[in-house]
Design a protein around this motif. Structure first.
Motif, PDB file in Angstrom:
ATOM      1  N   LYS A   1       0.808  -1.223   0.000  1.00 41.24           N
ATOM      2  CA  LYS A   1       0.000   0.000   0.000  1.00 41.24           C
ATOM      3  C   LYS A   1       0.842   1.275   0.000  1.00 41.24           C
ATOM      4  O   LYS A   1       0.308   2.361  -0.161  1.00 41.24           O
ATOM      5  CB  LYS A   1      -0.973  -0.009   1.180  1.00 41.24           C
ATOM      6  CG  LYS A   1      -0.315  -0.047   2.531  1.00 41.24           C
ATOM      7  CD  LYS A   1      -1.356  -0.157   3.626  1.00 41.24           C
ATOM      8  CE  LYS A   1      -0.699  -0.199   4.981  1.00 41.24           C
ATOM      9  NZ  LYS A   1      -1.674  -0.325   6.051  1.00 41.24           N
ATOM     10  N   ASN A   2       2.150   1.163   0.157  1.00 43.13           N
ATOM     11  CA  ASN A   2       3.041   2.330   0.123  1.00 43.13           C
ATOM     12  C   ASN A   2       3.806   2.429  -1.191  1.00 43.13           C
ATOM     13  O   ASN A   2       4.930   2.924  -1.224  1.00 43.13           O
ATOM     14  CB  ASN A   2       4.016   2.300   1.297  1.00 43.13           C
ATOM     15  CG  ASN A   2       3.348   2.651   2.601  1.00 43.13           C
ATOM     16  OD1 ASN A   2       2.218   3.138   2.628  1.00 43.13           O
ATOM     17  ND2 ASN A   2       4.023   2.384   3.702  1.00 43.13           N
ATOM     18  N   TYR A   3       3.202   1.911  -2.272  1.00 41.08           N
ATOM     19  CA  TYR A   3       3.702   2.054  -3.643  1.00 41.08           C
ATOM     20  C   TYR A   3       4.915   1.187  -3.977  1.00 41.08           C
ATOM     21  O   TYR A   3       5.522   1.362  -5.020  1.00 41.08           O
ATOM     22  CB  TYR A   3       4.046   3.505  -3.994  1.00 41.08           C
ATOM     23  CG  TYR A   3       3.164   4.573  -3.412  1.00 41.08           C
ATOM     24  CD1 TYR A   3       1.790   4.432  -3.321  1.00 41.08           C
ATOM     25  CD2 TYR A   3       3.715   5.750  -2.948  1.00 41.08           C
ATOM     26  CE1 TYR A   3       0.990   5.433  -2.779  1.00 41.08           C
ATOM     27  CE2 TYR A   3       2.927   6.758  -2.411  1.00 41.08           C
ATOM     28  CZ  TYR A   3       1.560   6.588  -2.328  1.00 41.08           C
ATOM     29  OH  TYR A   3       0.784   7.574  -1.799  1.00 41.08           O
ATOM     30  N   ASN A   4       5.305   0.280  -3.099  1.00 41.22           N
ATOM     31  CA  ASN A   4       6.491  -0.540  -3.330  1.00 41.22           C
ATOM     32  C   ASN A   4       6.137  -1.858  -4.009  1.00 41.22           C
ATOM     33  O   ASN A   4       5.117  -2.474  -3.698  1.00 41.22           O
ATOM     34  CB  ASN A   4       7.187  -0.866  -2.004  1.00 41.22           C
ATOM     35  CG  ASN A   4       7.642   0.375  -1.295  1.00 41.22           C
ATOM     36  OD1 ASN A   4       8.385   1.173  -1.843  1.00 41.22           O
ATOM     37  ND2 ASN A   4       7.191   0.556  -0.067  1.00 41.22           N
TER      38      ASN A   4
ATOM     39  N   LEU B   1      11.034  -2.064  -6.616  1.00 40.40           N
ATOM     40  CA  LEU B   1      10.671  -1.247  -7.772  1.00 40.40           C
ATOM     41  C   LEU B   1       9.615  -0.241  -7.347  1.00 40.40           C
ATOM     42  O   LEU B   1       8.789  -0.510  -6.482  1.00 40.40           O
ATOM     43  CB  LEU B   1      10.115  -2.136  -8.880  1.00 40.40           C
ATOM     44  CG  LEU B   1      10.967  -3.346  -9.257  1.00 40.40           C
ATOM     45  CD1 LEU B   1      10.196  -4.278 -10.153  1.00 40.40           C
ATOM     46  CD2 LEU B   1      12.259  -2.893  -9.903  1.00 40.40           C
ATOM     47  N   ARG B   2       9.639   0.926  -7.986  1.00 42.61           N
ATOM     48  CA  ARG B   2       8.627   1.954  -7.709  1.00 42.61           C
ATOM     49  C   ARG B   2       8.326   2.716  -8.976  1.00 42.61           C
ATOM     50  O   ARG B   2       9.205   3.311  -9.565  1.00 42.61           O
ATOM     51  CB  ARG B   2       9.145   2.926  -6.662  1.00 42.61           C
ATOM     52  CG  ARG B   2       8.539   2.746  -5.308  1.00 42.61           C
ATOM     53  CD  ARG B   2       8.996   3.865  -4.425  1.00 42.61           C
ATOM     54  NE  ARG B   2       7.831   4.619  -4.012  1.00 42.61           N
ATOM     55  CZ  ARG B   2       7.554   4.897  -2.770  1.00 42.61           C
ATOM     56  NH1 ARG B   2       8.345   4.508  -1.819  1.00 42.61           N
ATOM     57  NH2 ARG B   2       6.492   5.568  -2.472  1.00 42.61           N
TER      58      ARG B   2
ATOM     59  N   SER C   1       2.002  -3.829 -12.960  1.00 42.52           N
ATOM     60  CA  SER C   1       1.383  -3.444 -11.688  1.00 42.52           C
ATOM     61  C   SER C   1       0.257  -2.452 -11.954  1.00 42.52           C
ATOM     62  O   SER C   1       0.291  -1.707 -12.936  1.00 42.52           O
ATOM     63  CB  SER C   1       2.414  -2.817 -10.741  1.00 42.52           C
ATOM     64  OG  SER C   1       2.862  -1.571 -11.234  1.00 42.52           O
ATOM     65  N   ILE C   2      -0.715  -2.471 -11.076  1.00 43.03           N
ATOM     66  CA  ILE C   2      -1.827  -1.526 -11.112  1.00 43.03           C
ATOM     67  C   ILE C   2      -1.807  -0.765  -9.792  1.00 43.03           C
ATOM     68  O   ILE C   2      -1.709  -1.357  -8.729  1.00 43.03           O
ATOM     69  CB  ILE C   2      -3.180  -2.242 -11.266  1.00 43.03           C
ATOM     70  CG1 ILE C   2      -3.220  -3.075 -12.531  1.00 43.03           C
ATOM     71  CG2 ILE C   2      -4.325  -1.238 -11.226  1.00 43.03           C
ATOM     72  CD1 ILE C   2      -4.443  -3.963 -12.626  1.00 43.03           C
ATOM     73  N   GLY C   3      -1.918   0.529  -9.882  1.00 44.83           N
ATOM     74  CA  GLY C   3      -1.951   1.327  -8.656  1.00 44.83           C
ATOM     75  C   GLY C   3      -1.885   2.796  -8.966  1.00 44.83           C
ATOM     76  O   GLY C   3      -1.688   3.221 -10.063  1.00 44.83           O
TER      77      GLY C   3
END
Length: 168
Positions: free
Chosen positions: A127-130, A145-146, A166-168
């Motif tokens: 949930k912290n974009y990682n 990765l970010r 990834s989806i976010g």
């Protein structure tokens, strides 16, 4: 309340359905193994292993924290489960008593995981974009990765494990 876990038998002419009782409360996720059995996690902090032939379950593992995600590796040898503490537990399907614990980020639960189809990598998005990439030979972090600017919702390997989306 009729919420919960349902199994549909698609080999019967009318797709016979059975309501499966096992978890106390809400079921969060299910994942099938190659042999047809499956695993489920619920808000009761348990992983249940289900026999798809008999529709019976047994407690496979439990955690102090709620599980957020569960997956089975392509060979059906390992179960990976993430919990709200930020840890990822790797359970052997043959001996779930002593899991390998991959320490994630404190209170930063993995919300999506995937094994590469060749079984060499595990990826976890949080949930912290990682997006964390682990090697399955020793369960060590190989890369973080970010790219996303929001909570990761899903991570997936391509069929040949050449790409990761990834989806976010």
């Amino acid at each position: 309340d009729q919420s919960g876990l349902y199994m549909f038998d698609l080999t019967s002419s009318n797709a016979q359905v059975v309501h499966l009782n096992g978890h106390e409360g809400i079921v969060r996720d299910i994942e099938f193994a190659k042999n047809g059995d499956f695993y489920s996690i619920g808000l009761d902090n348990q992983i249940l292993k289900w026999n798809s032939s008999s529709n019976s379950s047994e407690v496979f593992a439990s955690s102090e924290y709620q599980y957020t995600e569960i997956i089975v590796d392509p060979d059906g040898q390992y179960i990976s489960a993430a919990d709200r503490s930020g840890n990822i537990m790797i359970y052997s399907v043959f001996d779930p008593e002593d899991p390998v614990i991959i320490a994630g980020s404190q209170n930063n639960a993995a919300v999506s995981m995937d094994f590469s189809n060749d079984g060499k990598f595990l990826v976890a998005g949080d949930k912290n974009y990682n997006i964390r990439l682990y090697t399955t030979d020793n369960w060590q972090l190989t890369n973080t990765l970010r790219a996303n600017k929001a909570k990761i919702m899903q991570v997936k390997f391509s069929p040949h494990s050449k790409y990761l989306a990834s989806i976010g």
